[in-house]
Design a protein around this motif. Structure first.
Motif, short mmCIF file in Angstrom:
data_model
loop_
_atom_site.label_atom_id
_atom_site.label_comp_id
_atom_site.label_asym_id
_atom_site.label_seq_id
_atom_site.Cartn_x
_atom_site.Cartn_y
_atom_site.Cartn_z
N GLU A 187 0.84 -1.20 0.00
CA GLU A 187 0.00 0.00 0.00
C GLU A 187 0.87 1.26 0.00
OE1 GLU A 187 -3.42 2.07 2.84
OE2 GLU A 187 -3.15 -0.11 2.88
N VAL A 188 1.96 1.21 0.78
CA VAL A 188 2.87 2.35 0.86
C VAL A 188 3.48 2.64 -0.51
CG1 VAL A 188 5.05 3.15 1.84
CG2 VAL A 188 3.36 2.03 3.30
N THR A 189 3.76 1.59 -1.27
CA THR A 189 4.38 1.77 -2.59
C THR A 189 3.35 1.84 -3.72
OG1 THR A 189 4.71 -0.64 -2.73
CG2 THR A 189 6.54 0.69 -1.91
N LYS A 190 2.07 2.04 -3.37
CA LYS A 190 1.00 2.32 -4.33
C LYS A 190 0.68 1.14 -5.26
CE LYS A 190 1.14 6.61 -2.84
NZ LYS A 190 0.14 7.13 -1.88
N VAL A 191 0.89 -0.08 -4.78
CA VAL A 191 0.48 -1.25 -5.55
C VAL A 191 -1.05 -1.31 -5.55
CG1 VAL A 191 0.51 -3.78 -5.64
CG2 VAL A 191 2.60 -2.51 -5.06
N PRO A 192 -1.70 -1.60 -6.68
CA PRO A 192 -3.17 -1.62 -6.73
C PRO A 192 -3.76 -2.59 -5.71
CG PRO A 192 -2.26 -1.67 -8.94
CD PRO A 192 -1.10 -1.82 -8.01
N LYS A 193 -4.95 -2.25 -5.21
CA LYS A 193 -5.58 -3.01 -4.13
C LYS A 193 -5.79 -4.47 -4.51
CE LYS A 193 -9.55 -3.00 -1.00
NZ LYS A 193 -10.78 -2.29 -0.56
N LYS A 194 -6.20 -4.74 -5.73
CA LYS A 194 -6.46 -6.12 -6.14
C LYS A 194 -5.21 -6.97 -6.02
CE LYS A 194 -8.32 -8.92 -9.93
NZ LYS A 194 -8.90 -8.89 -11.30
N GLU A 195 -4.09 -6.43 -6.46
CA GLU A 195 -2.83 -7.16 -6.36
C GLU A 195 -2.39 -7.30 -4.91
OE1 GLU A 195 1.84 -6.98 -7.86
OE2 GLU A 195 0.35 -5.62 -8.76
N ARG A 210 -4.31 -7.54 -2.29
CA ARG A 210 -5.14 -8.58 -1.69
C ARG A 210 -4.70 -9.97 -2.15
NH1 ARG A 210 -9.71 -9.26 2.01
NH2 ARG A 210 -10.05 -11.49 1.87
N GLN A 211 -4.41 -10.12 -3.42
CA GLN A 211 -4.02 -11.42 -3.96
C GLN A 211 -2.72 -11.91 -3.32
OE1 GLN A 211 -3.59 -11.49 -8.21
NE2 GLN A 211 -2.69 -13.53 -8.24
N ARG A 212 -1.74 -11.02 -3.22
CA ARG A 212 -0.46 -11.42 -2.64
C ARG A 212 -0.59 -11.67 -1.14
NH1 ARG A 212 3.72 -7.39 -5.60
NH2 ARG A 212 5.12 -8.07 -3.93
N ALA A 213 -1.44 -10.90 -0.45
CA ALA A 213 -1.68 -11.15 0.97
C ALA A 213 -2.33 -12.52 1.18
CB ALA A 213 -2.56 -10.05 1.56
N GLU A 214 -3.26 -12.88 0.32
CA GLU A 214 -3.92 -14.19 0.41
C GLU A 214 -2.93 -15.32 0.17
OE1 GLU A 214 -7.15 -14.06 -2.33
OE2 GLU A 214 -8.48 -12.93 -0.96
N GLU A 215 -2.02 -15.13 -0.79
CA GLU A 215 -1.02 -16.17 -1.07
C GLU A 215 -0.13 -16.42 0.15
OE1 GLU A 215 1.04 -14.68 -4.44
OE2 GLU A 215 -0.57 -15.15 -5.87
N LEU A 216 0.34 -15.33 0.75
CA LEU A 216 1.21 -15.48 1.90
C LEU A 216 0.46 -15.99 3.12
CD1 LEU A 216 3.49 -12.37 1.45
CD2 LEU A 216 4.28 -14.72 1.68
N ALA A 217 -0.79 -15.56 3.28
CA ALA A 217 -1.59 -16.05 4.40
C ALA A 217 -1.76 -17.56 4.29
CB ALA A 217 -2.94 -15.36 4.43
N GLY A 218 -1.96 -18.06 3.07
CA GLY A 218 -2.06 -19.50 2.87
C GLY A 218 -0.78 -20.21 3.25
N MET A 219 0.35 -19.64 2.88
CA MET A 219 1.65 -20.23 3.20
C MET A 219 1.88 -20.27 4.70
SD MET A 219 5.39 -18.93 1.89
CE MET A 219 4.85 -19.03 0.19
#
Length: 278
Positions: free
Chosen positions: A129-137, A139-148
């Protein structure tokens, strides 16, 4: 003092074809205080290979956290150079680290330091969020890491709903969200109970095996160091210096039963003697 078989200072490790993950040459740190200068770390050389798991171990006040914070760009060294991959972390005379070198680093602190008003997925995704990555991306990357990290069922929860161990999993996921090649960890499990700490050590070992990250971990726990490390860098009393480097060559994955191996006990006892605990 006789060293146990397979333990002791190894010969210099040659850089891989891609070079060292971290190269430390003559790094030292002196603090200025009202009482005068205080030397925390003597000039130190160390090379860490890509995908290596290195543990910094030593008595309280020996400079291991100071060294880790210099590697993370949080404080500038008094002398010497730190190279991350092929990028120098601090230019000569500079106190601010290179942004390009910082991009290769993730840092996990002793406390999870989560934002209590943000849901778990938003805590994980904060660096994006700090580096202005779009919200959809994000969320997707957060979900991937949460799964791991075994957190998939808690993405919409707030930190207060999680145990201390689970909060540290969130902190690790947050440190990995920008896909660093190196993970620096400052006693992340020190405040956890023994059983939770053992589970977190097993999780961290599996994470390292799955991702191929280079990990540098600070700990006070000798058994934790032996369980996790490829190499243990043993620091002396302040002012810190490298007193010994111990190879740990047990096969992986290491289970809890590894502590019953006579070689495990031999290395633990050797380190205790070096630290003056026996």
């Amino acid at each position: 003092m006789q060293q146990p078989t397979g333990v002791g200072t190894p010969p210099p490790i040659p850089a891989s074809d891609g070079g060292a993950a971290i190269s430390i040459k003559g790094i030292g740190k002196e603090y200025t205080t009202d009482a005068g200068p205080v030397r925390a770390l003597l000039p130190t050389d160390l090379e860490i290979k890509p995908r290596e798991f290195v543990v910094l171990l030593g008595p309280s006040g020996c400079g291991k956290t100071t060294l880790l914070r210099m590697l993370g760009g949080l404080i500038a060294p008094t002398e010497g150079t730190i190279t991350i991959g092929d990028r120098q972390l601090f230019a000569e005379g500079e106190t601010q680290p290179s942004r390009e070198a910082l991009g290769s680093l993730g840092f996990v602190f002793q406390q999870a330091t989560l934002m209590p008003w943000r849901k778990i997925w938003k805590n994980i995704a904060l660096p994006l969020e700090v580096t202005k990555v779009p919200k959809k991306e994000r969320r997707q990357r957060a979900e991937e890491l949460a799964g791991m990290m075994g957190l998939s069922d808690f993405l919409e929860h707030y930190p207060r709903a999680l145990s201390g161990g689970m909060q540290q999993r969130v902190a690790i996921a947050r440190a990995l969200i920008h896909r660093p090649s190196i993970l620096l960890m400052d006693e992340p499990f020190g405040a956890l109970d023994a059983m939770t700490r053992d589970r977190m050590n097993a999780m961290l070992q599996q994470l390292w095996m799955d991702t191929g990250k280079t990990i540098v971990l600070v700990t006070h726990s000798i058994s934790e160091a032996v369980f996790l490390a490829d190499r243990i860098v043993l620091l002396s009393q302040r002012p810190g210096r490298i007193q010994d480097i111990v190879n740990v060559d047990f096969e992986r994955p290491r289970a809890g039963e590894a502590s019953k191996d006579p070689r495990f006990a031999e290395i633990v006892q050797y380190l205790r003697r070096q630290l003056g605990e026996v």
